[in-house]
Design a protein around this motif. Structure first.
Motif, mmCIF file in Angstrom:
data_model
loop_
_atom_site.group_PDB
_atom_site.id
_atom_site.type_symbol
_atom_site.label_atom_id
_atom_site.label_comp_id
_atom_site.label_asym_id
_atom_site.label_seq_id
_atom_site.Cartn_x
_atom_site.Cartn_y
_atom_site.Cartn_z
ATOM 1 N N TRP A 115 10.585 5.516 -8.373
ATOM 2 C CA TRP A 115 9.440 4.745 -7.866
ATOM 3 C C TRP A 115 8.491 5.661 -7.096
ATOM 4 O O TRP A 115 7.284 5.659 -7.325
ATOM 5 C CB TRP A 115 9.961 3.618 -6.979
ATOM 6 N N ASN A 116 9.053 6.453 -6.186
ATOM 7 C CA ASN A 116 8.222 7.376 -5.409
ATOM 8 C C ASN A 116 7.555 8.414 -6.302
ATOM 9 O O ASN A 116 6.372 8.718 -6.128
ATOM 10 C CB ASN A 116 9.064 8.088 -4.341
ATOM 11 N N ARG A 117 8.292 8.953 -7.257
ATOM 12 C CA ARG A 117 7.753 9.988 -8.131
ATOM 13 C C ARG A 117 6.594 9.451 -8.964
ATOM 14 O O ARG A 117 5.564 10.108 -9.131
ATOM 15 C CB ARG A 117 8.867 10.524 -9.026
ATOM 16 N N ARG A 118 6.762 8.215 -9.453
ATOM 17 C CA ARG A 118 5.723 7.617 -10.290
ATOM 18 C C ARG A 118 4.413 7.447 -9.535
ATOM 19 O O ARG A 118 3.336 7.816 -10.014
ATOM 20 C CB ARG A 118 6.202 6.273 -10.811
ATOM 21 N N TRP A 119 4.507 6.878 -8.331
ATOM 22 C CA TRP A 119 3.278 6.591 -7.603
ATOM 23 C C TRP A 119 2.706 7.831 -6.947
ATOM 24 O O TRP A 119 1.485 7.925 -6.769
ATOM 25 C CB TRP A 119 3.503 5.457 -6.609
ATOM 26 N N GLU A 120 3.545 8.807 -6.599
ATOM 27 C CA GLU A 120 3.032 10.100 -6.121
ATOM 28 C C GLU A 120 2.192 10.763 -7.206
ATOM 29 O O GLU A 120 1.129 11.345 -6.930
ATOM 30 C CB GLU A 120 4.186 11.022 -5.722
ATOM 31 N N LYS A 121 2.658 10.676 -8.452
ATOM 32 C CA LYS A 121 1.914 11.273 -9.562
ATOM 33 C C LYS A 121 0.551 10.601 -9.709
ATOM 34 O O LYS A 121 -0.475 11.273 -9.863
ATOM 35 C CB LYS A 121 2.714 11.157 -10.850
ATOM 36 N N ASN A 122 0.526 9.253 -9.662
ATOM 37 C CA ASN A 122 -0.745 8.530 -9.744
ATOM 38 C C ASN A 122 -1.678 8.929 -8.609
ATOM 39 O O ASN A 122 -2.884 9.127 -8.820
ATOM 40 C CB ASN A 122 -0.487 7.016 -9.705
ATOM 41 N N VAL A 128 0.762 -1.113 -5.109
ATOM 42 C CA VAL A 128 1.724 -1.135 -6.204
ATOM 43 C C VAL A 128 2.777 -2.215 -5.953
ATOM 44 O O VAL A 128 2.948 -2.686 -4.828
ATOM 45 C CB VAL A 128 2.405 0.243 -6.342
ATOM 46 N N PRO A 129 3.546 -2.605 -6.997
ATOM 47 C CA PRO A 129 4.646 -3.541 -6.778
ATOM 48 C C PRO A 129 5.688 -2.927 -5.847
ATOM 49 O O PRO A 129 5.969 -1.725 -5.932
ATOM 50 C CB PRO A 129 5.231 -3.740 -8.189
ATOM 51 N N PRO A 130 6.245 -3.710 -4.925
ATOM 52 C CA PRO A 130 7.235 -3.156 -4.000
ATOM 53 C C PRO A 130 8.471 -2.648 -4.735
ATOM 54 O O PRO A 130 8.796 -3.099 -5.838
ATOM 55 C CB PRO A 130 7.573 -4.335 -3.079
ATOM 56 N N LEU A 131 9.146 -1.707 -4.130
ATOM 57 C CA LEU A 131 10.315 -1.068 -4.731
ATOM 58 C C LEU A 131 11.337 -2.084 -5.212
ATOM 59 O O LEU A 131 11.833 -2.007 -6.341
ATOM 60 C CB LEU A 131 10.957 -0.117 -3.714
ATOM 61 N N SER A 169 0.861 -1.179 0.000
ATOM 62 C CA SER A 169 0.000 0.000 0.000
ATOM 63 C C SER A 169 0.900 1.233 0.000
ATOM 64 O O SER A 169 1.501 1.575 1.019
ATOM 65 C CB SER A 169 -0.914 -0.004 1.221
ATOM 66 N N PHE A 170 1.022 1.865 -1.177
ATOM 67 C CA PHE A 170 1.890 3.036 -1.279
ATOM 68 C C PHE A 170 1.348 4.176 -0.436
ATOM 69 O O PHE A 170 2.101 4.889 0.232
ATOM 70 C CB PHE A 170 2.016 3.480 -2.739
ATOM 71 N N ARG A 171 0.042 4.357 -0.465
ATOM 72 C CA ARG A 171 -0.573 5.404 0.330
ATOM 73 C C ARG A 171 -2.035 5.077 0.554
ATOM 74 O O ARG A 171 -2.689 4.493 -0.299
ATOM 75 C CB ARG A 171 -0.444 6.753 -0.370
ATOM 76 N N ALA A 172 -2.538 5.468 1.715
ATOM 77 C CA ALA A 172 -3.957 5.333 2.043
ATOM 78 C C ALA A 172 -4.412 6.612 2.720
ATOM 79 O O ALA A 172 -3.655 7.223 3.491
ATOM 80 C CB ALA A 172 -4.190 4.131 2.953
ATOM 81 N N ALA A 173 -5.636 7.040 2.414
ATOM 82 C CA ALA A 173 -6.174 8.243 3.043
ATOM 83 C C ALA A 173 -7.689 8.130 3.105
ATOM 84 O O ALA A 173 -8.310 7.436 2.295
ATOM 85 C CB ALA A 173 -5.778 9.500 2.267
ATOM 86 N N GLY A 174 -8.278 8.821 4.080
ATOM 87 C CA GLY A 174 -9.724 8.805 4.245
ATOM 88 C C GLY A 174 -10.289 10.211 4.268
ATOM 89 O O GLY A 174 -9.603 11.164 4.676
#
Length: 393
Positions: free
Chosen positions: A327-334, A314-317, A195-200
């Motif tokens: 890796w961080n930049r890609r998933w931050e953009k998504n 996402v797939p782990p680093l 889980s790259f990021r979760a928010a509510g």
């Protein structure tokens, strides 16, 4: 409408729908009424007869990956703590001290070897056992085995943590999913993702209005003309009905190159988004290179409010072949793209829908034959309510 076709064949079926300017459809238009999104009595039944009886997802397993990691969740019936045990299992408890009812934890997540109540400092082990009664020489006799934390049924499966929001219920996720959807989720190996990021987000909108929006392929070009509408075709869904659950393929506009040309054996995965609805309240989106999970929960008391949570898996680093910065930049953009669409486009529309539903003379409204996923969602929630009412008699 259920199919057992391989994925490439299902994608080709979506191309045929697109070529014919149509979509999979239910048999008839159905109507519904505004009170379904405002009635406090119905809202209480949904909390008890849906969330108090069937499994729903609260997190991805990696959100509490290490022993003593915990998260707190406001479920429709209970505030709960989910905590990773020393042996690697997960257990969930009502987030409440058994002395005077104070919440043990107010943080959304953390890590600790015991939970300590801020009111009188009673404390509990991660397995729920009552650990400490402060000044117990003056308090009086207490059977500690009877006054540990109240446990909520919990199961870890397919990389998710599921609960039934009722201390007196049982949980069997495989049975709830059924053999088809259980096998589908197993094939995705979601437990190997992170889980790259979760928010509510707490929204002034009934949970069903929220859930409906994320099962809807009909609104894309109208509500999202400059974002999703540029990427995904509107009102084209190759749909599969698994009873309680569903999935559908929506073609991306990049697939248009194959409308006049036979793709042959070319894999077409990159040209579609695949949506799964897991009753009662989760939309799992399969993108070409990652998954998104959107969940919607009723407010504990107010039918005009709900909580939405989103997760990017996402797939782990170490398995991505990317440098950490990339890796961080890609998933931050998504993540940022998803956030922008939700907050700038979806949420304002849905808030207005809830306001509209408050009209005393709203009249009956409609779900079209083309709104297959929405029809299934309504059909199955009505079944759960009927079953719950019958059992309560």
């Amino acid at each position: 409408m259920t199919t057992s076709l391989p994925r490439q064949d299902r994608i080709r079926r979506a191309i045929e729908l697109l070529r014919n300017d149509t979509t999979d459809k239910f048999d008839e238009v159905v109507d519904f009424e505004a009170h379904e999104f405002t009635d406090p009595v119905l809202a209480q039944e949904e909390r008890d007869f849906i969330f108090g009886r069937v499994p729903s997802i609260i997190a991805h397993s990696t959100e509490i990956g290490k022993p003593y990691d915990f998260i707190t969740i406001a479920m429709p019936r209970n505030n709960i703590i989910a905590v990773r045990q020393k042996d690697g299992s997960v257990r969930t408890f009502v987030n409440l001290c058994r002395h005077r009812g104070a919440m043990l934890e107010t943080q959304e997540k953390g890590r600790c070897r015991f939970f300590s109540c801020p009111y009188h400092r009673w404390s509990y082990d991660p397995d729920g056992k009552l650990r400490t009664i402060t000044r117990d020489n003056t308090f009086g006799e207490v059977d500690r085995t009877e006054h540990g934390l109240v446990e909520i049924p919990c199961e870890e499966r397919h990389g998710f943590i599921w609960v039934v929001d009722n201390a007196h219920a049982d949980i069997d996720v495989a049975s709830w999913l059924g053999p088809e959807m259980d096998a589908i989720l197993a094939g995705y190996q979601l437990d190997k993702l992170v889980s790259f990021r979760a928010a509510g987000f707490d929204e002034p909108t009934n949970w069903k209005i929220m859930q409906d929006a994320f099962l809807d392929g009909y609104h894309i070009q109208y509500a999202h003309p400059n974002t999703a509408g540029k990427v995904i075709h509107t009102n084209v869904m190759a749909f599969e009905d698994f009873g309680r659950h569903l999935r559908f393929i929506a073609p991306r506009k990049t697939i248009d190159r194959w409308l006049e040309e036979d793709p042959g054996d070319t894999p077409l995965d990159d040209y579609v988004t695949e949506t799964h609805f897991l009753l009662p309240n989760s939309t799992l989106l399969r993108q070409p290179d990652h998954f998104q999970l959107l969940t919607f929960r009723p407010h504990p008391t107010d039918p005009t409010k709900s909580r939405m949570e989103q997760r990017l898996m996402v797939p782990p680093l170490e398995e991505s072949g990317m440098e950490e910065e990339r890796w961080n930049r890609r998933w931050e953009k998504n993540w940022d793209i998803l956030l922008a669409v939700l907050h700038n486009e979806d949420f304002p529309l849905l808030r207005n829908s809830q306001t509209g539903m408050g009209s005393a003379d709203a009249g009956k409204m409609l779900l079209g034959r083309n709104e297959t996923a929405n029809q299934l969602f309504r059909r199955e929630t009505k079944k759960l309510l009927a079953e719950g009412r019958a059992a309560a008699k």
